[in-house]
Motif scaffolding. Structure first.
Motif, PDB file in Angstrom:
ATOM      1  N   VAL A  66     -27.677 -32.174  -3.414  1.00 33.71           N
ATOM      2  CA  VAL A  66     -27.894 -31.595  -4.738  1.00 33.71           C
ATOM      3  C   VAL A  66     -26.548 -31.434  -5.420  1.00 33.71           C
ATOM      4  O   VAL A  66     -25.611 -30.878  -4.840  1.00 33.71           O
ATOM      5  CB  VAL A  66     -28.622 -30.234  -4.642  1.00 33.71           C
ATOM      6  N   TYR A  67     -26.463 -31.955  -6.642  1.00 31.58           N
ATOM      7  CA  TYR A  67     -25.255 -31.834  -7.452  1.00 31.58           C
ATOM      8  C   TYR A  67     -25.557 -30.952  -8.658  1.00 31.58           C
ATOM      9  O   TYR A  67     -26.516 -31.204  -9.388  1.00 31.58           O
ATOM     10  CB  TYR A  67     -24.758 -33.203  -7.928  1.00 31.58           C
ATOM     11  N   ASP A  68     -24.734 -29.938  -8.855  1.00 33.67           N
ATOM     12  CA  ASP A  68     -24.873 -29.032  -9.992  1.00 33.67           C
ATOM     13  C   ASP A  68     -23.733 -29.254 -10.977  1.00 33.67           C
ATOM     14  O   ASP A  68     -22.576 -29.332 -10.574  1.00 33.67           O
ATOM     15  CB  ASP A  68     -24.800 -27.575  -9.523  1.00 33.67           C
ATOM     16  N   SER A  69     -24.078 -29.343 -12.258  1.00 28.91           N
ATOM     17  CA  SER A  69     -23.068 -29.379 -13.311  1.00 28.91           C
ATOM     18  C   SER A  69     -23.478 -28.375 -14.378  1.00 28.91           C
ATOM     19  O   SER A  69     -24.528 -27.739 -14.269  1.00 28.91           O
ATOM     20  CB  SER A  69     -22.954 -30.782 -13.913  1.00 28.91           C
ATOM     21  N   ASP A  70     -22.683 -28.263 -15.414  1.00 35.47           N
ATOM     22  CA  ASP A  70     -23.015 -27.353 -16.508  1.00 35.47           C
ATOM     23  C   ASP A  70     -24.250 -27.807 -17.282  1.00 35.47           C
ATOM     24  O   ASP A  70     -24.913 -27.012 -17.929  1.00 35.47           O
ATOM     25  CB  ASP A  70     -21.846 -27.249 -17.495  1.00 35.47           C
ATOM     26  N   VAL A  71     -24.547 -29.094 -17.219  1.00 35.48           N
ATOM     27  CA  VAL A  71     -25.603 -29.674 -18.041  1.00 35.48           C
ATOM     28  C   VAL A  71     -26.893 -29.911 -17.257  1.00 35.48           C
ATOM     29  O   VAL A  71     -27.976 -29.814 -17.805  1.00 35.48           O
ATOM     30  CB  VAL A  71     -25.123 -31.016 -18.657  1.00 35.48           C
TER      31      VAL A  71
END
Length: 175
Positions: free
Chosen positions: A111-116
């Motif tokens: 799982v990759y989390d970014s601001d968007v």
């Protein structure tokens, strides 16, 4: 891609929503997924290497909504609702590189989390003897093979996408 077309696509493209194990639990538009909603949706990445161990990177189109003009994974894209991981990988590879003659090998999923957005990333690699690809000029501004050392030197300078940097270090076992 002009802003009107991008807005239209963001309303029409439907992505699956998945749980942390990758099970489909719903669906949402691209716009909903990229609005900060944190809806977990699947994507595919393909790292393309040559026999020397160099890695092909694409420079994202300056017109992209997310990370425009930065160097990124050779192939990366969202799964469409109703599509399997393998179907999405084949479609994205064909669309972005015009590349169909390859054998993908699964590396890992995470799982990759970014601001968007929040993505379930399915990462693959393949080795090829091709020197160049027929990349899509709407999606990609340019592409080339980079040595591992060139990539290492570029990390943290802002020329690579943060997602690629994290994934590259994960592949090397440094994250």
């Amino acid at each position: 891609m002009n802003e009107t077309l991008a807005a239209d696509l963001s309303e029409k493209e439907i992505f699956p929503i998945v749980d942390e194990k990758g099970n489909v639990i719903g669906k949402a538009t691209r716009k909903e997924c990229h609005s900060g909603s944190r809806l977990l949706h699947p994507v595919v990445h393909l790292h393309v290497l040559n026999a020397n161990g160099d890695i092909y990177l694409q420079k994202r189109s300056i017109h992209k909504f997310i990370q425009p003009g930065k160097w990124d994974t050779a192939v990366g894209g969202h799964m469409d609702y109703g599509e399997t991981v393998e179907q999405a990988l084949a479609r994205e590879t064909r669309e972005e590189l015009g590349f169909t003659d390859y054998e993908p090998k699964h590396l890992f999923s995470y799982v990759y989390d970014s601001d968007v957005e929040r993505e379930m990333v399915h990462t693959f690699f393949t080795i090829t003897d091709r020197k160049s690809f027929d990349f899509d000029p709407v999606e990609v501004d340019e592409g080339r093979f980079w040595t591992v050392e060139e990539v290492r030197q570029a990390i943290g300078t802002g020329v690579l996408t943060p997602n690629f940097e994290e994934e590259f270090l994960r592949i090397l076992g440094e994250k």
